[in-house]
Motif scaffolding. Structure first.
Motif, mmCIF file in Angstrom:
data_model
loop_
_atom_site.group_PDB
_atom_site.id
_atom_site.type_symbol
_atom_site.label_atom_id
_atom_site.label_comp_id
_atom_site.label_asym_id
_atom_site.label_seq_id
_atom_site.Cartn_x
_atom_site.Cartn_y
_atom_site.Cartn_z
ATOM 1 N N LEU A 124 3.601 11.538 10.534
ATOM 2 C CA LEU A 124 3.299 12.870 11.080
ATOM 3 C C LEU A 124 4.578 13.642 11.393
ATOM 4 N N GLU A 125 5.601 12.925 11.870
ATOM 5 C CA GLU A 125 6.863 13.599 12.172
ATOM 6 C C GLU A 125 7.652 13.943 10.913
ATOM 7 N N SER A 126 7.482 13.136 9.830
ATOM 8 C CA SER A 126 8.269 13.361 8.614
ATOM 9 C C SER A 126 7.670 14.452 7.736
ATOM 10 N N CYS A 127 6.351 14.552 7.687
ATOM 11 C CA CYS A 127 5.736 15.551 6.813
ATOM 12 C C CYS A 127 5.684 16.908 7.533
ATOM 13 N N ASP A 128 5.229 17.921 6.805
ATOM 14 C CA ASP A 128 5.203 19.289 7.347
ATOM 15 C C ASP A 128 3.811 19.659 7.866
ATOM 16 N N PHE A 129 3.127 18.700 8.492
ATOM 17 C CA PHE A 129 1.772 18.977 8.987
ATOM 18 C C PHE A 129 1.802 19.975 10.138
ATOM 19 N N ILE A 130 2.824 19.898 11.021
ATOM 20 C CA ILE A 130 2.896 20.786 12.189
ATOM 21 C C ILE A 130 3.054 22.243 11.766
ATOM 22 N N LYS A 131 3.629 22.457 10.576
ATOM 23 C CA LYS A 131 3.793 23.832 10.095
ATOM 24 C C LYS A 131 2.453 24.489 9.786
ATOM 25 N N SER A 181 -0.754 14.739 3.120
ATOM 26 C CA SER A 181 0.695 14.567 3.080
ATOM 27 C C SER A 181 1.113 13.906 1.772
ATOM 28 N N PRO A 182 2.401 13.961 1.430
ATOM 29 C CA PRO A 182 2.886 13.131 0.304
ATOM 30 C C PRO A 182 2.812 11.655 0.665
ATOM 31 N N GLY A 183 2.919 10.794 -0.339
ATOM 32 C CA GLY A 183 2.758 9.359 -0.130
ATOM 33 C C GLY A 183 3.963 8.727 0.557
ATOM 34 N N THR A 203 0.830 -1.210 0.000
ATOM 35 C CA THR A 203 0.000 0.000 0.000
ATOM 36 C C THR A 203 0.864 1.260 0.000
ATOM 37 N N ILE A 204 0.209 2.379 -0.346
ATOM 38 C CA ILE A 204 0.775 3.733 -0.195
ATOM 39 C C ILE A 204 -0.079 4.450 0.837
ATOM 40 N N LYS A 205 0.576 5.070 1.823
ATOM 41 C CA LYS A 205 -0.142 5.662 2.962
ATOM 42 C C LYS A 205 -0.053 7.186 2.910
ATOM 43 N N TYR A 206 -1.188 7.849 3.237
ATOM 44 C CA TYR A 206 -1.280 9.312 3.262
ATOM 45 C C TYR A 206 -1.888 9.759 4.589
ATOM 46 N N ARG A 222 4.572 0.359 5.083
ATOM 47 C CA ARG A 222 5.301 -0.100 6.274
ATOM 48 C C ARG A 222 5.486 1.029 7.291
ATOM 49 N N THR A 223 5.438 2.294 6.841
ATOM 50 C CA THR A 223 5.682 3.445 7.712
ATOM 51 C C THR A 223 4.551 3.583 8.724
ATOM 52 N N SER A 224 4.886 3.836 9.955
ATOM 53 C CA SER A 224 3.865 4.006 11.005
ATOM 54 C C SER A 224 3.226 5.380 10.907
ATOM 55 N N ASP A 225 2.079 5.539 11.587
ATOM 56 C CA ASP A 225 1.340 6.809 11.543
ATOM 57 C C ASP A 225 2.137 7.941 12.194
#
Length: 505
Positions: A394-401, A381-383, A364-367, A387-390
């Motif tokens: 959240l820490e890798s993308c720029d959602f907090i910005k 977020s980007p895809g 799968t691809i997760k967003y 295997r990546t956890s939730d």
């Protein structure tokens, strides 16, 4: 066995020893068994010696006769020829000698088989050659009475009437006057006529090809008009665009500078996931060109529709806050959750491992998707690989910005490790209380879980609307060639969802 215990139990001895009287006595009562079973008599040596002696005697006699015949002198009387009409051969030999020579030529006594000369059977002397009329060059001449230049004459058929008063004549084939087609005119060999005929043929072939091309164009235009009419009647079903926002397609056409049916094609492909062979009949374009159009124009449409994904504004969120949030959770700014889309299994082992999801049991691809309390998508977020956890997403993308200090975010139990990360930016996380294995929840914890779940359900409804686009369905198993534009497809789907009617009423 004498050594049963030593062989089987103790394992000291490697060889089995049997008792002396251990002979099978099953057939001991049948004394004449060998005589009855053996039906063939043994061959005696005396007969064989006798046969070999006979063969050697015959060979010696043959050699003596040949040597005596060679030693006898030839007389003149023997060479005289006697004219007999019945004997064509000039030399007459003794009949017994002829018989011996012929026997020596034909019979080999050591082999005891007669050697006969080879001959061909009369049954196979002639080969029947069949001729297939369908494949032979000489076709049988079949002339039709309707096409031949010489028409059949009229045949009078006498039919006696009931009263036998008169006879009726009937013409089966009516004589026709020879038309111009019935007369065969041989061609005249001339350069001018051949060149004119050749030019006429070229003109006719070019005209035919032009007519075929024009017919194909007309068919394509007719199919395109039918599809546009069909889409105009129900754009929400075919494109995911609401009926009130159909004018957006005209704006897209003008802004991106592409034909209108290209925009319709891209949105139709995302919404219905028709194969390009099916879309060929609707748009009158070859599948290869449809694929090129889709891959080229999706990023352009996504760039134009990206502003429809709203930004967070505290004042606007409070003004449009649903009733369920106003009592205890009036500070909530957004709700977050992850969306997984199944894709085909990649060929590389590394990509297979990165995209494998234990939750979905597929690649799968997760967003990460975020929406406001009233159901508008404000971030995607980007895809990432399945295997990546939730929390890692959240820490890798720029959602907090996109968040401001003092905001409140509602999430599922899977985001419990993000709480410390959000506190650094002065953002509070609201989630159901975590449950330990084997421990029963208290009444207060169960009540709190129910309240948060009733509010968090809005993000699930947003994801359900995203799943209405068949390319984002749970088990669609997306083709690997579409992965590079999957981020743009998510942006287009989220923008079209925001244009639809409100989620919370």
């Amino acid at each position: 066995m004498l050594n049963y215990t030593e062989y089987h139990i103790m394992g000291k001895v490697a060889q089995v020893r049997m008792k002396p009287d251990c002979i099978p006595s099953k057939f001991g009562c049948q004394e004449d068994r060998r005589k009855r079973t053996c039906s063939s008599t043994e061959r005696s040596c005396v007969l064989k010696k006798q046969r070999m002696a006979i063969i050697t005697e015959c060979l010696k006699e043959q050699e003596e006769t040949q040597s005596s015949h060679d030693n006898t002198p030839h007389k003149s009387s023997d060479l005289q020829t006697i004219e007999e009409p019945e004997m064509p051969c000039p030399l007459k030999m003794d009949k017994s000698l002829q018989a011996e020579i012929s026997c020596a030529q034909k019979n080999d006594k050591s082999i005891q088989a007669t050697m006969t000369p080879k001959f061909r059977s009369k049954a196979i002397q002639s080969k029947i050659k069949t001729l297939n009329q369908a494949s032979s060059p000489l076709k049988p001449s079949i002339t039709s009475s309707s096409t031949s230049p010489f028409k059949n004459k009229t045949i009078q058929k006498l039919c006696t009437s009931v009263s036998n008063i008169n006879k009726v004549t009937r013409n089966i084939l009516i004589e026709e006057e020879q038309s111009d087609n019935d007369i065969y005119v041989p061609p005249v060999a001339s350069c001018s006529s051949s060149s004119s005929v050749h030019s006429l043929q070229l003109k006719s072939s070019s005209d035919c090809s032009e007519l075929i091309v024009e017919d194909k164009k007309l068919e394509a235009e007719k199919a395109l008009t039918n599809t546009t009419k069909k889409i105009e009647k129900n754009p929400r079903f075919y494109l995911g665009v609401p009926n009130s926002g159909y004018f957006l397609i005209d704006i897209l056409k003008d802004e991106i500078n592409i034909p209108k049916h290209y925009v319709m094609l891209c949105l139709n492909k995302i919404r219905m996931v028709f194969k390009f062979k099916q879309l060929k009949d609707d748009y009158g374009i070859s599948p290869a060109n449809l694929n090129k159009i889709f891959m080229k124009n999706i990023p352009l449409i996504a760039k134009f529709l990206h502003p429809f994904v709203v930004e967070l504004d505290k004042d606007m969120i409070k003004k449009n806050l649903p009733m369920a949030f106003r009592h205890k959770y009036n500070n909530v700014s957004c709700i977050i959750d992850c969306l997984e889309i199944e894709v085909q299994k990649p060929s590389k082992a590394v990509n297979q491992a990165m995209t494998w999801s234990d939750y979905k049991k597929a690649n799968t691809i997760k967003y990460l998707i975020s929406c406001t309390p009233n159901g508008l998508v404000n971030y995607m977020s980007p895809g990432f690989g399945g295997r990546t956890s939730d929390t890692c997403i959240l820490e890798s993308c720029d959602f907090i910005k996109t968040l401001k200090s003092g905001m409140v975010v509602i999430a599922d139990r899977g985001f419990k490790h993000v709480e410390q990360y959000l506190k650094k930016s002065n953002i509070t996380l609201v989630r159901p209380p975590s449950v330990e294995t084997g421990v029963k929840m208290s009444k207060s914890e169960a009540k709190l879980t129910k309240q948060i779940a009733s509010l968090r359900i809005h993000i699930e409804r947003v994801i359900r609307r995203l799943r209405e686009f068949y390319m984002l369905k749970p088990h669609v198993c997306l083709n690997l060639k579409f992965i590079k534009i999957l981020d743009d497809i998510i942006i287009i789907a989220c923008a079209l969802i925001n244009l639809q009617d409100s989620l919370v009423k």
